[in-house]
Scaffold this active site. Structure first.
Site, PDB file in Angstrom:
ATOM      1  N   GLY A  23       0.843  -1.196   0.000  1.00  0.00           N
ATOM      2  CA  GLY A  23       0.000   0.000   0.000  1.00  0.00           C
ATOM      3  C   GLY A  23       0.869   1.231   0.000  1.00  0.00           C
ATOM      4  O   GLY A  23       2.099   1.164  -0.168  1.00  0.00           O
ATOM      5  N   ASP A  39     -10.337   5.738   9.902  1.00  0.00           N
ATOM      6  CA  ASP A  39     -10.100   5.025   8.635  1.00  0.00           C
ATOM      7  C   ASP A  39     -10.780   3.657   8.662  1.00  0.00           C
ATOM      8  O   ASP A  39     -10.186   2.644   8.284  1.00  0.00           O
ATOM      9  CB  ASP A  39      -8.594   4.878   8.379  1.00  0.00           C
ATOM     10  CG  ASP A  39      -8.285   4.700   6.885  1.00  0.00           C
ATOM     11  OD1 ASP A  39      -9.183   4.968   6.049  1.00  0.00           O
ATOM     12  OD2 ASP A  39      -7.160   4.312   6.547  1.00  0.00           O
TER      13      ASP A  39
END
Length: 625
Positions: free
Chosen positions: A320, A436
């Protein structure tokens, strides 16, 4: 002109402030004798700040009322807590390690175990080798006095036994294999406690985190106490402070020359070595954090250890923007997921956030941080390995090997996520806002139990505060609450996590992303709005189900999700109420107000179009606007 003004200020500071500092010869004036050390008996523990011995020391000698101690009729030192009312005999107090060792007072204090809430007082369990869990108590019949349970994972609580019955405790998340269902009856679940409380063979160790006196007592060799004339501010009495030594050397060189040199040197280094200084500052920031962190649970590893654990980064699990994730092995039984952070990971804030937040929390629905690495610029985080990966591959199966989870399993996953969020919001000393919540950050264990991960954007706030301050938006497009982008929509609070959870629930129901740019029909692009329209008209959600009753579960998840994504934060339920709706009967749920006829001040005429724009790339509105 500006430089001469700075020079004048520097000279004035050196000539007026520095002599005043040296008036005390590098030490702090000690407190009054009224707060001198006291004991209940010649053999009892010494009582001083932050504790106060009631009846022998004035009220202003302790940190607050929770640190009051008493002398009983036998001159023993007693600690009383009120949640519930329990008494402990104090055996020893270590002011340098901030730990108090206690035993139960007379009587079976474990009868109050059901109501014990360690998070409601200032102490925490701290003994090594004992995990903090929720425990379940069982009442087991003794058949001919032959059936007894002892040893891990069971603890016998003899003082709660009744004739012919034995009371045992075991961690609530353990698999109960040898426990006879016919002979045992569940009594109740405890709050989060340590197994040490069941054994009490020697002493129970409790630690306190406030006030932070360790630096004074250990590094400076002083005694911590209340600062004169203040409520809860502390000072270090009798200890040497290093800042005065540095200032003394500057005074010898002369205040004017020293200030001028520092001023010009700072200007030169700022222009020539600004990048290098910034990196050093960030490294120092992390080192200072890690020094304060040494007493916490996760293990610190070197970069060489990380290479060995991952077999030179052989098995890559994913990647990521933060870096790559590799599978590793600490021992033959313990596998870990190693997140190797990029060298360019900012000023260390996300690293400190993740280690500092996850290192202090333990919950069955929050991924466990096993260790970390901070070796120069190389940083890594070690988590428990969860073989089923993240939730997104089960609800967004396109282009991957098809994975299928029934609606009942998805409902259980939703319950687990909600319990994890409730723990972050209510179960910790400070409220933790994740910011998140999304399918990629929900990991699944062997039994598909969910665990919340990735706390790089998390923020701590006091439980009593209704809003938190932020300097910039944080989160992932499509899951960010509108108030995180602009204060026009309300204050940022724990309700922002509720919004993200609602978006996640709707994606679990639709098994697709809420905002799908590949769909040709614009009216079908935003799934939540489409789902609300069908529910209002009494139509089904056209969800493919495999078993009877799954359509009701889908409707329940969708209705709860729509409550969570209300445009106005005030109209969203708390995560505790969300959990109650998920655990309740689907037939008792009413549809929320239409979240798509918005009070949006930016685009009130067509809020649904604006909401889709928000999810796909709305520019951030600063707090000053």
């Amino acid at each position: 002109m500006e430089i001469w003004r700075l020079i004048t200020v520097a000279i004035t500071f050196s000539s007026l402030v520095i002599p005043e500092i040296f008036a005390n010869n590098g030490t702090t004036v000690p407190p009054d004798d009224v707060c001198a050390e006291e004991k209940c008996s010649p053999y009892g523990p010494v009582v001083r700040f932050p504790f106060r011995l009631k009846g022998k020391q004035p009220e202003n000698c302790g940190y607050d009322a929770g640190y009051d101690l008493n002398c009983d009729y036998m001159n023993r030192t007693v600690l009383e807590i009120s949640s519930p009312s329990m008494k402990f005999l104090v055996k020893n107090i270590s002011y340098k390690s901030q730990m108090i060792q206690v035993n139960f007072a007379e009587g079976c204090q474990l009868k109050h175990l059901r109501d014990l809430d360690i998070s409601a007082i200032q102490f925490q369990f701290s003994s090594p080798g004992y995990m903090v869990h929720r425990y379940t108590l069982f009442n087991c019949s003794l058949v001919n006095n032959n059936t007894r349970y002892s040893g891990y994972p069971y603890w016998s609580i003899s003082c709660l036994d009744t004739p012919g019955y034995e009371v045992i405790a075991t961690a609530s998340n353990n698999e109960i294999q040898s426990l006879s269902v016919e002979l045992c009856t569940k009594m109740y679940d405890t709050n989060l406690v340590s197994a040490e409380i069941f054994e009490m063979k020697n002493m129970l160790n409790l630690a306190w985190s406030l006030p932070r006196c360790k630096s004074c007592e250990v590094h400076e060799g002083g005694i911590c106490g209340r600062k004169n004339g203040t409520n809860n501010q502390i000072d270090c009495y009798g200890g040497k402070t290093y800042k005065f030594d540095v200032l003394k050397k500057l005074l010898i060189a002369g205040p004017i020359i020293g200030c001028l040199f520092l001023l010009f040197a700072a200007s030169a280094f700022y222009h020539v070595y600004s990048t290098k200084k910034l990196n050093k500052k960030n490294q120092m920031r992390i080192r200072e954090f890690l020094e304060d962190y040494t007493a916490m649970k996760p293990t610190r590893y070197s970069y060489a250890d990380i290479k060995r654990i991952t077999n030179d980064f052989k098995d890559k699990l994913g990647e990521g923007g933060y870096g790559n994730v590799f599978k590793g092995k600490i021992s033959n039984e313990i596998y870990v997921a190693v997140k190797l952070l990029h060298n360019s990971t900012g000023n260390g804030e996300e690293f400190i956030n993740e280690v500092g937040t996850m290192g202090t929390i333990h919950h069955v629905n929050v991924v466990r941080l096993i260790g970390f690495c901070a070796d120069g610029f190389k940083r890594a985080l070690l988590y428990e390995f969860l073989p089923n990966g993240s939730l997104d591959k089960y609800i967004f199966p396109e282009g991957q090997e098809h994975h299928s989870l029934g609606m009942e399993k998805l409902h259980n996953i939703a319950l687990g996520i909600a319990r994890g969020i409730e723990y972050l919001h209510q179960g910790c000393e400070q409220r933790i806002l994740h910011f998140d919540i999304k399918p990629h950050n929900i990991l699944l264990d062997n039994d598909f139990n969910p665990k919340i991960s990735d706390f790089g954007l998390a923020k701590l706030c006091e439980k009593g505060r209704s809003a938190v301050s932020m300097t910039a938006a944080r989160g992932t497009m499509g899951y960010i609450a509108p108030e995180v982008f602009s204060r026009h929509f309300g204050n940022v609070s724990y309700k922002s996590d509720v919004y993200s959870f609602g978006m996640l629930l709707l994606e679990m129901v639709g098994r697709r992303k809420n905002i799908d740019a590949t769909v040709q029909n614009v009216s079908q692009v935003y799934f939540p709005e489409w789902a609300y329209g069908r529910l209002v008209n009494g139509e089904d959600l056209r969800i493919q189900v495999e078993e009877d009753g799954e359509d009701k579960i889908a409707r329940q998840l969708a209705v709860v999700g729509l409550w969570c994504i209300q445009w106005n934060p005030v109209e969203r339920p708390s995560i505790t109420f969300v959990l109650q709706m998920l655990e309740g009967n689907e037939e008792n749920l009413s549809l929320p107000p239409n979240p798509f006829t918005s009070k949006d001040p930016i685009n009130p005429t067509n809020p649904s179009v604006h909401r889709r724009t928000l999810g796909s790339g709305l520019s951030v509105i600063s707090e000053s606007e």
